[in-house]
Design a protein around this motif. Structure first.
Motif, short mmCIF file in Angstrom:
data_model
loop_
_atom_site.label_atom_id
_atom_site.label_comp_id
_atom_site.label_asym_id
_atom_site.label_seq_id
_atom_site.Cartn_x
_atom_site.Cartn_y
_atom_site.Cartn_z
N ARG A 66 15.94 1.20 -10.13
CA ARG A 66 16.69 2.42 -9.79
C ARG A 66 17.70 2.69 -10.89
N ASN A 67 18.09 3.94 -11.02
CA ASN A 67 19.02 4.36 -12.07
C ASN A 67 20.46 4.00 -11.75
N ILE A 68 21.20 3.60 -12.78
CA ILE A 68 22.66 3.54 -12.66
C ILE A 68 23.17 4.94 -12.37
N ILE A 69 24.20 5.05 -11.53
CA ILE A 69 24.71 6.37 -11.16
C ILE A 69 25.71 6.88 -12.19
N GLU A 70 26.67 6.03 -12.59
CA GLU A 70 27.66 6.46 -13.60
C GLU A 70 28.33 5.25 -14.24
N GLY B 121 22.66 -11.81 -5.60
CA GLY B 121 22.77 -12.22 -6.99
C GLY B 121 22.68 -11.05 -7.95
N PRO B 122 22.54 -11.33 -9.24
CA PRO B 122 22.43 -10.27 -10.25
C PRO B 122 21.22 -9.36 -9.97
N LEU B 123 21.35 -8.07 -10.28
CA LEU B 123 20.28 -7.10 -10.07
C LEU B 123 20.04 -6.31 -11.34
N ASP B 124 18.78 -5.92 -11.55
CA ASP B 124 18.42 -5.11 -12.71
C ASP B 124 18.40 -3.63 -12.34
N TYR B 125 18.82 -2.79 -13.29
CA TYR B 125 18.83 -1.34 -13.09
C TYR B 125 18.36 -0.66 -14.36
N LYS B 126 17.97 0.59 -14.20
CA LYS B 126 17.53 1.42 -15.33
C LYS B 126 18.71 2.27 -15.80
N VAL B 127 18.81 2.45 -17.11
CA VAL B 127 19.84 3.33 -17.68
C VAL B 127 19.21 4.69 -17.90
N PRO B 128 19.66 5.73 -17.21
CA PRO B 128 19.04 7.06 -17.37
C PRO B 128 19.26 7.61 -18.77
N MET C 39 22.71 8.39 -20.95
CA MET C 39 23.84 7.55 -20.52
C MET C 39 23.98 6.39 -21.50
N SER C 40 25.21 6.13 -21.95
CA SER C 40 25.47 5.04 -22.88
C SER C 40 26.19 3.91 -22.17
N VAL C 41 25.61 2.71 -22.22
CA VAL C 41 26.27 1.54 -21.64
C VAL C 41 26.27 0.42 -22.67
N MET D 57 20.42 0.52 -24.81
CA MET D 57 19.78 -0.22 -23.72
C MET D 57 19.20 0.77 -22.72
N ASN D 58 17.94 0.54 -22.34
CA ASN D 58 17.35 1.40 -21.30
C ASN D 58 17.25 0.69 -19.95
N ARG D 59 17.57 -0.62 -19.93
CA ARG D 59 17.67 -1.35 -18.68
C ARG D 59 18.77 -2.40 -18.82
N VAL D 60 19.42 -2.73 -17.71
CA VAL D 60 20.54 -3.66 -17.76
C VAL D 60 20.51 -4.57 -16.55
N ARG D 61 21.17 -5.71 -16.69
CA ARG D 61 21.37 -6.62 -15.55
C ARG D 61 22.84 -6.58 -15.18
N LEU D 62 23.11 -6.43 -13.90
CA LEU D 62 24.48 -6.30 -13.41
C LEU D 62 24.85 -7.48 -12.53
N ILE D 63 26.13 -7.94 -12.64
CA ILE D 63 26.68 -8.70 -11.53
C ILE D 63 27.34 -7.65 -10.64
N ILE D 64 27.01 -7.68 -9.38
CA ILE D 64 27.49 -6.65 -8.47
C ILE D 64 28.48 -7.23 -7.48
#
Length: 721
Positions: A62-66, A14-21, A24-26, A1-8
């Motif tokens: 924006r990128n996920i940090i970790e 509400g849910p937000l979309d982020y980029k997977v650098p 990084m494996s998610v 996955m190069n982009r993901v949706r998160l519940i934060i």
């Protein structure tokens, strides 16, 4: 996955979309750290098609940090989170927070520093240091946790560290727990017990979802029976969760478990230290935890390989959460077992009417234990009509029960008096002007506690010292206690039986596992003659020498308009009656009442549970009440009374007109002021076929409220205050 949706973990967003650098494996369920403005927040990777929201252009992400070093939440657990949020009209984030119940556990293995007493006296002793040294015997924890235990400041303890009275100890937080052994000490079971246990073991081995109702009379050995499928799960390297309704029951249960399996289970409840919570959470998530015993919050932990849930005392209303996410742990536990495909056992001597109806309709499989273990017999039950045989003036125990107490003391046997009212008296007033002590934050009277010399509100926790004079008229020595609490009954027993050793068992006196364990040890060692207790003593305790139970006021639970009052009264009195005669000696129960012909009281005296449940079932059916209809409540509150009233009127004024749905209110809640907030309620009564949650969401979704107004939804409510 190069982009993901998160519940934060921010309920307002509400849910937000982020980029997977790159690199990084998610995966779905991964727990991650992501940026939100200048801050960093925790989020959980979720399936995009299961969360509402428009897709954002990749260039704006924006990128996920970790990715945090914990196992991803499994798909079945994510479905449970979604189901719970949907059914109880709660936010996905609020439910997910219960899964991530230890922020410290989200980081990798680590060590930390705790402190313990060295036995060295400080050079300079102060009153606060003396208090700390006395309170912290055999304790080891962080400075902050020790300060809370001793009720002193952090500075006092740091002074003790400097004086050499406290020493640092480096602790490996994730050290493994002792292993339980399935065959450590196998008990001899009766034929009835063995038959039921074998069926449970069969379901555990088959790894199939079967909701069992274990319906056994008090003293029938339900615990020993469900320990057998626990052993089967251990042999199969599967995890087990046992839910208990009260923390006070935990210590006695842990001892029984350790005797059977050779090691204590892992405990989970709100009183755990942060290090204990972190260690337990990581062991559960990694799969190293074998058996977890806990309160309702243990249900949402991220078990790696759960193979069995047992809900003990499954009828208990304390499994229903009354704030935050207002879920019923018994019902959500059944759903977790269904999603993850393993058996669940609901154990009770007085099952909830809903559970019995599910068994009647074939949804639950009912297994019965109709007789007590080891030849013990059920106690005899008699009522004392207080209108015909009242206690002496100024007393609360009727003469017949007094004589029974004296008889048991002479024989060296134990007695239990039950009154579900904490403190000394429920109301204190001035005999001169009639002033009544009321809580400043709630519409409730302050309860006098003479043991601790305080007037306390049992709803918000407010406390104050009883004054020497009336605050209203200034008259000295004019304050009068009205009505009995357990402390007053204990005083009366001390007057009647001055030589008796008396213990008061309530959530005030047994407020830690250690105090509960000490109480059990004293009772088993026959160091207590008379126990005076609240609903805390109605379940879980097994004292072979206890042969007399007296219910001081059986009518108390029938007051106040609770829609489940009759069922709850039956359960409490039947459970407390079941404490009598569990050994070789026969038991006797006296129920004091002013309404002996009331159906619930008559059924208790006759020992005819089926007749009571049949009558209650028909009453519920005709009223469209659960399990034949559905209830939901909308509670509106604000610190401003006019604001709360206006918001409630706005909700009531836009009520939908839907067939098979009746909406009552708004009206002031019975507890109209609670913790400084004014409260109004609307009650929804609907047929089973009605989509109550959708109706409420569509109804309230069209309305806006001032910032000071809270609107909460309680699906399947148990409390109506």
């Amino acid at each position: 996955m190069n982009r993901v949706r998160l519940i934060i973990f921010n309920a307002a967003i509400g849910p937000l979309d982020y980029k997977v650098p790159d690199g990084m494996s998610v995966e779905y369920g991964s727990v991650v750290v992501a940026p939100l403005g200048p801050r960093q927040i925790i989020g959980i990777v979720w399936e995009e098609d299961r969360l509402p929201g428009e897709s954002v252009a990749e260039s704006k992400l924006r990128n996920i940090i970790e990715v945090l070093p914990v196992p991803p939440l499994k798909g079945d657990l994510r479905r449970l989170i979604e189901w719970t949020a949907d059914y109880y009209c709660a936010s996905l984030v609020a439910v997910a927070r219960m899964v991530i119940a230890s922020g410290g556990a989200l980081r990798g293995p680590t060590k930390m520093t705790e402190y313990r007493l060295t036995g060295t006296e400080p050079e300079r002793m102060t009153p606060q240091r003396a208090v700390a040294l006395d309170a912290l015997q055999n304790e080891q924890a962080t400075i902050r946790e020790l300060a809370e235990l001793a009720s002193v400041s952090d500075g006092v303890l740091r002074g003790l560290v400097n004086q050499g009275a406290l020493e640092p100890v480096e602790v490996d937080i994730d050290r493994p727990y002792p292993r339980a052994k399935a065959d450590h000490d196998q008990p001899e079971l009766s034929a009835d017990q063995e038959k039921v246990a074998d069926r449970f073991v069969e379901a555990v081995k088959a790894r199939e979802f079967v909701p069992f109702l274990l319906d056994g009379v008090t003293g029938s050995g339900k615990t020993e029976v469900y320990f057998e499928p626990v052993a089967a799960a251990l042999r199969d390297n599967r995890q087990v969760l046992v839910l208990l309704p009260e923390i006070a029951l935990t210590e006695a249960f842990l001892r029984r478990f350790e005797d059977r399996f050779g090691a204590a289970p892992i405990v989970w409840h709100s009183s755990l230290k942060s290090t204990e919570r972190r260690r337990a959470w990581r062991a559960i998530a990694s799969g190293h935890a074998q058996v977890v015993v806990g309160a309702r919050s243990a249900l949402f932990l991220p078990y790696a390989n759960l193979g069995l849930i047992v809900v003990d005392e499954a009828h208990e209303i304390s499994f229903k959460q009354d704030d935050g996410v207002r879920y019923n742990a018994r019902d959500v536990a059944v759903m977790r077992a269904r999603f993850e495909k393993f058996p669940i056992i609901l154990a009770s001597a007085t099952p909830a009417l809903e559970s019995l109806q599910m068994a009647e309709s074939g949804i639950y499989e009912r297994n019965e234990l109709p007789s007590r273990f080891g030849g013990a017999t059920m106690p005899s039950i008699a009522t004392i009509n207080l209108t015909e045989n009242p206690p002496e003036r100024g007393r609360w125990i009727a003469p017949e029960l007094v004589e029974a107490l004296k008889d048991r003391l002479e024989k060296g046997e134990q007695s239990l008096l039950f009154l579900n009212r904490r403190g000394y008296a429920p109301l204190t007033l001035c005999r001169n002007c009639g002033f009544r002590f009321q809580c400043n934050n709630c519409s409730a009277w302050l309860v006098e506690h003479r043991f601790s010399r305080r007037l306390a509100c049992h709803h918000c926790g407010h406390e104050e010292e009883p004054p020497e004079t009336c605050p209203e008229c200034g008259e000295p020595e004019c304050l009068v206690a009205c009505g009995p609490g357990v402390e007053r009954i204990a005083d009366e027993v001390a007057e009647i039986l001055p030589e008796a050793r008396i213990a008061v068992a309530t959530s005030d006196t047994l407020n830690t596992p250690e105090k509960a364990a000490d109480f059990v040890a004293q009772a088993e060692a026959k160091a207590i003659d008379v126990i005076v207790g609240t609903q805390l003593v109605t379940k879980g305790f097994h004292f072979p020498e206890l042969t007399l139970v007296g219910v001081i006021d059986a009518d108390l639970g029938l007051e106040g308009g609770d829609l489940r009052a009759a069922e709850r009264t039956y359960q409490q009195v039947a459970q407390v009656a079941g404490r009598a005669g569990r050994g070789s000696k026969p038991g006797e129960v006296f129920i004091q009442t002013r309404h002996p012909t009331e159906p619930v009281i008559a059924a208790l005296e006759a020992g005819d549970r089926d007749a009571f449940y049949t009558a209650e079932t028909e009453a519920r059916r005709s009223a469209g009440a659960p399990p034949f209809g559905r209830w939901a409540a909308i509670i509106v509150s604000s610190e401003d009374e006019a604001e709360a009233k206006e918001a409630a009127r706005a909700i009531g004024g836009t009520r939908p007109n839907i067939q098979d749905v009746m909406i009552l209110g708004p009206a002031p809640a019975p507890m109209a002021l609670l913790r400084g907030r004014y409260r109004y309620r609307l009650l929804i009564n609907a047929r089973r076929s009605a989509q109550v949650q959708d109706i409420i969401r569509n109804w309230l979704g069209t309305l806006d409220f001032p910032r000071g107004v809270r609107v909460s939804i309680d699906v399947d409510p148990y409390s109506f205050v």
